[in-house]
Design an enzyme around this catalytic site. Structure first.
Site, PDB file in Angstrom:
ATOM      1  N   PRO A  38      56.422  40.117 -40.309  1.00 44.07           N
ATOM      2  CA  PRO A  38      56.532  41.371 -39.558  1.00 44.07           C
ATOM      3  C   PRO A  38      57.169  42.449 -40.423  1.00 44.07           C
ATOM      4  CG  PRO A  38      58.245  39.822 -38.889  1.00 44.07           C
ATOM      5  CD  PRO A  38      57.343  39.080 -39.825  1.00 44.07           C
ATOM      6  N   GLY A  74      64.740  37.471 -33.304  1.00 40.47           N
ATOM      7  CA  GLY A  74      66.116  37.030 -33.045  1.00 40.47           C
ATOM      8  C   GLY A  74      66.934  37.007 -34.323  1.00 40.47           C
ATOM      9  N   ALA A  75      66.554  37.841 -35.309  1.00 46.20           N
ATOM     10  CA  ALA A  75      67.152  37.740 -36.649  1.00 46.20           C
ATOM     11  C   ALA A  75      67.809  39.053 -37.079  1.00 46.20           C
ATOM     12  CB  ALA A  75      66.063  37.346 -37.652  1.00 46.20           C
ATOM     13  N   HIS A  76      68.384  39.017 -38.286  1.00 42.43           N
ATOM     14  CA  HIS A  76      68.753  40.198 -39.082  1.00 42.43           C
ATOM     15  C   HIS A  76      69.798  41.112 -38.438  1.00 42.43           C
ATOM     16  CE1 HIS A  76      64.454  39.874 -41.031  1.00 42.43           C
ATOM     17  NE2 HIS A  76      65.178  38.774 -41.151  1.00 42.43           N
ATOM     18  N   TYR A 114      69.980  42.195 -35.241  1.00 44.69           N
ATOM     19  CA  TYR A 114      69.544  43.016 -34.106  1.00 44.69           C
ATOM     20  C   TYR A 114      69.960  42.340 -32.789  1.00 44.69           C
ATOM     21  CZ  TYR A 114      67.012  45.709 -37.583  1.00 44.69           C
ATOM     22  OH  TYR A 114      66.703  46.495 -38.673  1.00 44.69           O
TER      23      TYR A 114
HETATM   24  C1  LIG Z   1      59.036  47.503 -45.153  1.00 42.57           C
HETATM   25  C2  LIG Z   1      59.595  46.284 -44.467  1.00 42.57           C
HETATM   26  C3  LIG Z   1      59.756  46.292 -43.090  1.00 42.57           C
HETATM   27  C4  LIG Z   1      60.268  45.150 -42.432  1.00 42.57           C
HETATM   28  N1  LIG Z   1      60.343  45.136 -41.058  1.00 42.57           N
HETATM   29  C5  LIG Z   1      60.668  44.000 -40.406  1.00 42.57           C
HETATM   30  C6  LIG Z   1      60.550  43.886 -38.986  1.00 42.57           C
HETATM   31  O1  LIG Z   1      60.105  44.811 -38.282  1.00 42.57           O
HETATM   32  N2  LIG Z   1      60.901  42.694 -38.413  1.00 42.57           N
HETATM   33  C7  LIG Z   1      61.367  41.647 -39.146  1.00 42.57           C
HETATM   34  O2  LIG Z   1      61.676  40.600 -38.567  1.00 42.57           O
HETATM   35  N3  LIG Z   1      61.458  41.716 -40.490  1.00 42.57           N
HETATM   36  C8  LIG Z   1      61.094  42.844 -41.138  1.00 42.57           C
HETATM   37  N4  LIG Z   1      61.102  42.870 -42.511  1.00 42.57           N
HETATM   38  C9  LIG Z   1      61.402  41.651 -43.268  1.00 42.57           C
HETATM   39  C10 LIG Z   1      60.113  40.892 -43.590  1.00 42.57           C
HETATM   40  O3  LIG Z   1      59.502  40.368 -42.424  1.00 42.57           O
HETATM   41  C11 LIG Z   1      60.362  39.728 -44.552  1.00 42.57           C
HETATM   42  O4  LIG Z   1      61.221  38.801 -43.943  1.00 42.57           O
HETATM   43  C12 LIG Z   1      60.962  40.184 -45.858  1.00 42.57           C
HETATM   44  O5  LIG Z   1      60.274  41.302 -46.383  1.00 42.57           O
HETATM   45  C13 LIG Z   1      60.939  39.062 -46.887  1.00 42.57           C
HETATM   46  O6  LIG Z   1      59.611  38.712 -47.193  1.00 42.57           O
HETATM   47  P1  LIG Z   1      58.950  39.184 -48.600  1.00 42.57           P
HETATM   48  O7  LIG Z   1      59.947  38.849 -49.645  1.00 42.57           O
HETATM   49  O8  LIG Z   1      57.672  38.390 -48.682  1.00 42.57           O
HETATM   50  O9  LIG Z   1      58.726  40.664 -48.506  1.00 42.57           O
HETATM   51  C14 LIG Z   1      60.638  44.010 -43.187  1.00 42.57           C
HETATM   52  C15 LIG Z   1      60.468  44.036 -44.576  1.00 42.57           C
HETATM   53  C16 LIG Z   1      59.953  45.131 -45.220  1.00 42.57           C
HETATM   54  C17 LIG Z   1      59.754  45.103 -46.712  1.00 42.57           C
END
Ligand SMILES: Cc1cc2nc3c(=O)[nH]c(=O)nc-3n(C[C@H](O)[C@H](O)[C@H](O)COP(=O)(O)O)c2cc1C
Length: 366
Positions: free
Chosen positions: A25, A170-172, A174
């Site tokens: 996402p 449910g992460a990060h 929030y």
């Molecule tokens: C531009 C951007 C927007 C993101 N928005 C969300 C989000 O809306 N919800 C979420 O759970 N994680 C979000 N993430 C985290 C990603 O889902 C993912 O966990 C993170 O980018 C690590 O994966 P990657 O290393 O393959 O990019 C976001 C990441 C990026 C780069």
């Protein structure tokens, strides 16, 4: 190492996934007034054309006055927003893809916009955005009941619109995670307490309500993380026993899959084993798990917001863990944001065509 393990089909609760790759996402902030545009729909369609097995949408807000902290983040309620989401799922299905919306409530993470404010007060367990930062009151019993219902209604709408599954964010750090974390949840009622399973009750209630709204067959995923945007070093569960006590009740409450967010998938969760978060979550709960974090790229995603570039990276370590059965599915974020054909290139061994990740990709819907 050949990437065969990534291309083995997987049956996820009746969803026939042709391979193991899920689109992570990713908030795009390109849905003015909370309504996804046709460009957003085409952006997701291109990932379906790119053979991604299951697309998770950017976070999208259920019906609470301050579920979103930015007007350009899509809402998941109201006629106009839902009609736009219907276009999205139709585009994805037309290209043979499967998709789940990620239901996201930001909780006490307030807007950075100076020209906009949400329609009501921010929801949070205790009015604390991070340890030591009190900004208001915690949610009342009525707020909590309404928020639980709002998630469930959004899940029911997702199913009615034709989506294939739903994910709860449910992460990060929030809202749901603010309840998990003792740093932001100091309630002494049924939704708080010194033990993690007590603080997991809000998530469990949302899962139960969601399950009741979508029925027994519809796949429900919950995304969780140990780390918080407020503090990367936090570990909600510092032992396997604590992790089992946290995640077990979520599975009992109705989660079919646990999406285990790490910034770097290869980092072991506990001493004495190389298993990562998704590895432990699967071992402890038996649920389907999804790993994520810097797959196919050299740098992690938070640094990329600051402008750090990433180069394509080997998938060998990921494949070793997947082959070993540590987890079932692999979420890929930035590599797929940068390049809708990433997975096709991996499948066809076109490694020389893999792209660097550059922050400029975040500003577009390519
Ligand atoms: C531009 C951007 C927007 C993101 N928005 C969300 C989000 O809306 N919800 C979420 O759970 N994680 C979000 N993430 C985290 C990603 O889902 C993912 O966990 C993170 O980018 C690590 O994966 P990657 O290393 O393959 O990019 C976001 C990441 C990026 C780069």
């Amino acid at each position: 190492m050949a990437a065969d393990a990534l291309f083995r089909p997987f049956d996820f609760k009746g969803l026939k996934l042709p391979n193991r790759v899920v689109m992570a996402p990713m908030t795009r902030g390109q849905s003015p007034a909370g309504v996804a545009t046709p460009e957003v729909a085409r952006y997701y369609r291109r990932r379906a054309e790119g053979q991604v097995a299951l697309i998770l949408s950017e976070g999208t807000g259920p019906e609470r006055p301050a579920a979103r902290n930015d007007p350009d983040v899509p809402a998941f309620h109201g006629e106009e927003s839902l009609a736009a989401w219907k276009t999205v799922i139709e585009e994805v299905h037309a290209a043979g893809g499967l998709m789940a919306p990620q239901l996201w409530h930001v909780g006490g993470i307030r807007t950075r916009r100076e020209d906009w404010a949400p329609q009501g007060p921010y929801d949070s367990p205790s009015g604390i955005s991070r340890p030591g930062h009190k900004f208001g009151d915690g949610m009342s019993d009525a707020d909590i009941a309404d928020a639980i219902d709002a998630f469930a209604r959004a899940a029911r709408d997702a199913k009615q619109l034709g989506f294939d599954a739903v994910e709860l964010h449910g992460a990060h750090g929030y809202l749901i995670d603010q309840f998990f974390w003792e740093g932001t949840n100091v309630r002494d009622d049924l939704f708080g307490g010194p033990e993690l399973p007590q603080r997991a009750r809000f998530a469990a209630e949302i899962l139960k309500a969601t399950r009741a709204a979508v029925g027994p067959e519809f796949p429900v995923i919950i995304r969780v993380s140990q780390w918080k945007q407020q503090d990367f070093t936090v570990k909600l569960a510092d032992t396997p026993q604590a992790m089992e006590a946290w995640l077990g009740p979520l599975v009992e409450a109705g989660a079919d899959a646990i999406h285990c967010s790490q910034r770097r998938f290869w980092e072991p969760e506990f001493e004495g084993s190389d298993l990562n978060f998704a590895g432990w979550a699967k071992k402890l709960t038996g649920a389907v798990t999804i790993t994520v974090g810097s797959v196919g790229l050299t740098g992690e995603f938070i640094a990329s917001y600051g402008g750090e570039k990433s180069k394509p990276a080997s998938l060998d370590e990921l494949l070793r863990r997947l082959e070993r059965g540590d987890f079932d599915l692999v979420a890929v974020g930035r590599a797929l944001l940068q390049d809708p054909e990433w997975l096709i290139k991996i499948r066809d061994g076109r490694d020389d065509e893999l792209m660097d990740f550059d922050r400029s990709a975040m500003a577009t819907l390519n």
